[in-house]
Write a protein that holds these residues in place. Sequence first.
Motif, PDB file in Angstrom:
ATOM      1  N   GLU A   6      68.029 -52.148 -55.639  1.00  0.00           N
ATOM      2  CA  GLU A   6      67.622 -53.385 -55.451  1.00  0.00           C
ATOM      3  C   GLU A   6      66.207 -53.854 -55.145  1.00  0.00           C
ATOM      4  O   GLU A   6      65.879 -54.460 -54.663  1.00  0.00           O
ATOM      5  N   LEU A   7      65.944 -52.783 -54.496  1.00  0.00           N
ATOM      6  CA  LEU A   7      63.981 -52.560 -54.972  1.00  0.00           C
ATOM      7  C   LEU A   7      63.557 -53.401 -56.013  1.00  0.00           C
ATOM      8  O   LEU A   7      62.986 -53.920 -55.734  1.00  0.00           O
ATOM      9  N   LEU A   8      63.962 -52.457 -57.221  1.00  0.00           N
ATOM     10  CA  LEU A   8      63.653 -53.225 -58.406  1.00  0.00           C
ATOM     11  C   LEU A   8      63.875 -54.506 -58.500  1.00  0.00           C
ATOM     12  O   LEU A   8      63.168 -55.205 -58.867  1.00  0.00           O
ATOM     13  N   SER A   9      65.095 -54.913 -57.850  1.00  0.00           N
ATOM     14  CA  SER A   9      65.785 -56.230 -58.007  1.00  0.00           C
ATOM     15  C   SER A   9      64.485 -56.906 -56.932  1.00  0.00           C
ATOM     16  O   SER A   9      63.633 -58.130 -57.897  1.00  0.00           O
ATOM     17  N   ARG A  10      64.732 -56.359 -56.177  1.00  0.00           N
ATOM     18  CA  ARG A  10      63.293 -57.535 -55.072  1.00  0.00           C
ATOM     19  C   ARG A  10      62.062 -58.001 -55.694  1.00  0.00           C
ATOM     20  O   ARG A  10      60.838 -58.169 -55.940  1.00  0.00           O
ATOM     21  N   ARG A  11      61.221 -56.243 -56.860  1.00  0.00           N
ATOM     22  CA  ARG A  11      60.011 -56.500 -57.712  1.00  0.00           C
ATOM     23  C   ARG A  11      60.173 -57.060 -58.733  1.00  0.00           C
ATOM     24  O   ARG A  11      59.094 -57.767 -58.581  1.00  0.00           O
ATOM     25  N   LEU A  12      61.325 -57.182 -59.413  1.00  0.00           N
ATOM     26  CA  LEU A  12      61.175 -58.274 -60.238  1.00  0.00           C
ATOM     27  C   LEU A  12      60.815 -59.365 -60.109  1.00  0.00           C
ATOM     28  O   LEU A  12      60.456 -59.827 -60.474  1.00  0.00           O
ATOM     29  N   LYS A  13      62.015 -60.003 -58.875  1.00  0.00           N
ATOM     30  CA  LYS A  13      62.439 -61.361 -58.963  1.00  0.00           C
ATOM     31  C   LYS A  13      60.913 -61.741 -57.743  1.00  0.00           C
ATOM     32  O   LYS A  13      59.952 -63.587 -58.481  1.00  0.00           O
ATOM     33  N   ALA A  14      60.422 -60.996 -58.031  1.00  0.00           N
ATOM     34  CA  ALA A  14      58.965 -61.775 -56.586  1.00  0.00           C
ATOM     35  C   ALA A  14      57.636 -61.383 -58.253  1.00  0.00           C
ATOM     36  O   ALA A  14      57.118 -62.234 -57.559  1.00  0.00           O
ATOM     37  N   THR A  15      57.809 -61.051 -58.748  1.00  0.00           N
ATOM     38  CA  THR A  15      57.419 -62.253 -59.873  1.00  0.00           C
ATOM     39  C   THR A  15      56.905 -63.337 -60.680  1.00  0.00           C
ATOM     40  O   THR A  15      56.102 -63.336 -61.496  1.00  0.00           O
ATOM     41  N   GLY A  16      57.803 -63.355 -60.702  1.00  0.00           N
ATOM     42  CA  GLY A  16      59.001 -64.766 -61.390  1.00  0.00           C
ATOM     43  C   GLY A  16      58.884 -65.069 -62.764  1.00  0.00           C
ATOM     44  O   GLY A  16      58.341 -65.955 -63.511  1.00  0.00           O
ATOM     45  N   ASN A  43      56.530 -41.057 -57.687  1.00  0.00           N
ATOM     46  CA  ASN A  43      56.544 -41.037 -56.986  1.00  0.00           C
ATOM     47  C   ASN A  43      57.370 -41.385 -55.585  1.00  0.00           C
ATOM     48  O   ASN A  43      57.890 -41.858 -54.881  1.00  0.00           O
ATOM     49  N   GLY A  44      58.542 -40.918 -56.762  1.00  0.00           N
ATOM     50  CA  GLY A  44      60.544 -41.032 -56.171  1.00  0.00           C
ATOM     51  C   GLY A  44      60.507 -42.845 -56.731  1.00  0.00           C
ATOM     52  O   GLY A  44      61.565 -43.194 -56.093  1.00  0.00           O
ATOM     53  N   VAL A  45      60.315 -43.622 -56.791  1.00  0.00           N
ATOM     54  CA  VAL A  45      60.412 -44.653 -57.160  1.00  0.00           C
ATOM     55  C   VAL A  45      59.601 -45.301 -58.582  1.00  0.00           C
ATOM     56  O   VAL A  45      59.340 -45.233 -59.455  1.00  0.00           O
ATOM     57  N   MET A  46      61.025 -46.437 -58.589  1.00  0.00           N
ATOM     58  CA  MET A  46      61.164 -46.713 -60.068  1.00  0.00           C
ATOM     59  C   MET A  46      60.059 -48.052 -60.315  1.00  0.00           C
ATOM     60  O   MET A  46      59.751 -48.600 -59.248  1.00  0.00           O
ATOM     61  N   GLU A  47      58.878 -46.691 -60.832  1.00  0.00           N
ATOM     62  CA  GLU A  47      58.002 -47.654 -61.217  1.00  0.00           C
ATOM     63  C   GLU A  47      57.813 -48.713 -63.185  1.00  0.00           C
ATOM     64  O   GLU A  47      56.611 -49.488 -63.066  1.00  0.00           O
TER      65      GLU A  47
END
Length: 124
Positions: A6-16, A43-47
């Motif tokens: 869900e976090l990855l989805s939000r981050r990808l969406k934020a790039t436009g 650090n435990g986050v998909m980057e």
Amino acid sequence: MQQQIELLSRRLKATGKFVETRITPEELDRAIRERRAALRFHNGVMEACTILWPTNEKNVFEVGTVWVGEALNGKGLRKEVMADALALAPGDTTFFFLTPDAKIKESARQLGLISGRESEEAGF
């Protein structure tokens, strides 16, 4: 893992920069379950991620959703995560990609997806 998706989805969406129907949590989860997604964590986050998107043709995939987050940007990970995704596919797979991004094109050249001549003809 669902929270990471869900976090990855939000981050990808934020790039436009990505097709929104492809970056929903459900589609990202499906790509991960079907072993079409290469992921890198920091650090435990998909980057970083690259996802292979299927087509109507057997063993033909679009190399898409190539992304590296700010924490790992500039560390040479783009090419590595693209190579990881390519390695997920069967040996007789044909790949293509569509992007205006010069860094992704350069990684594709380095991985042998396009040659110098092909890139010149295509306007890369």
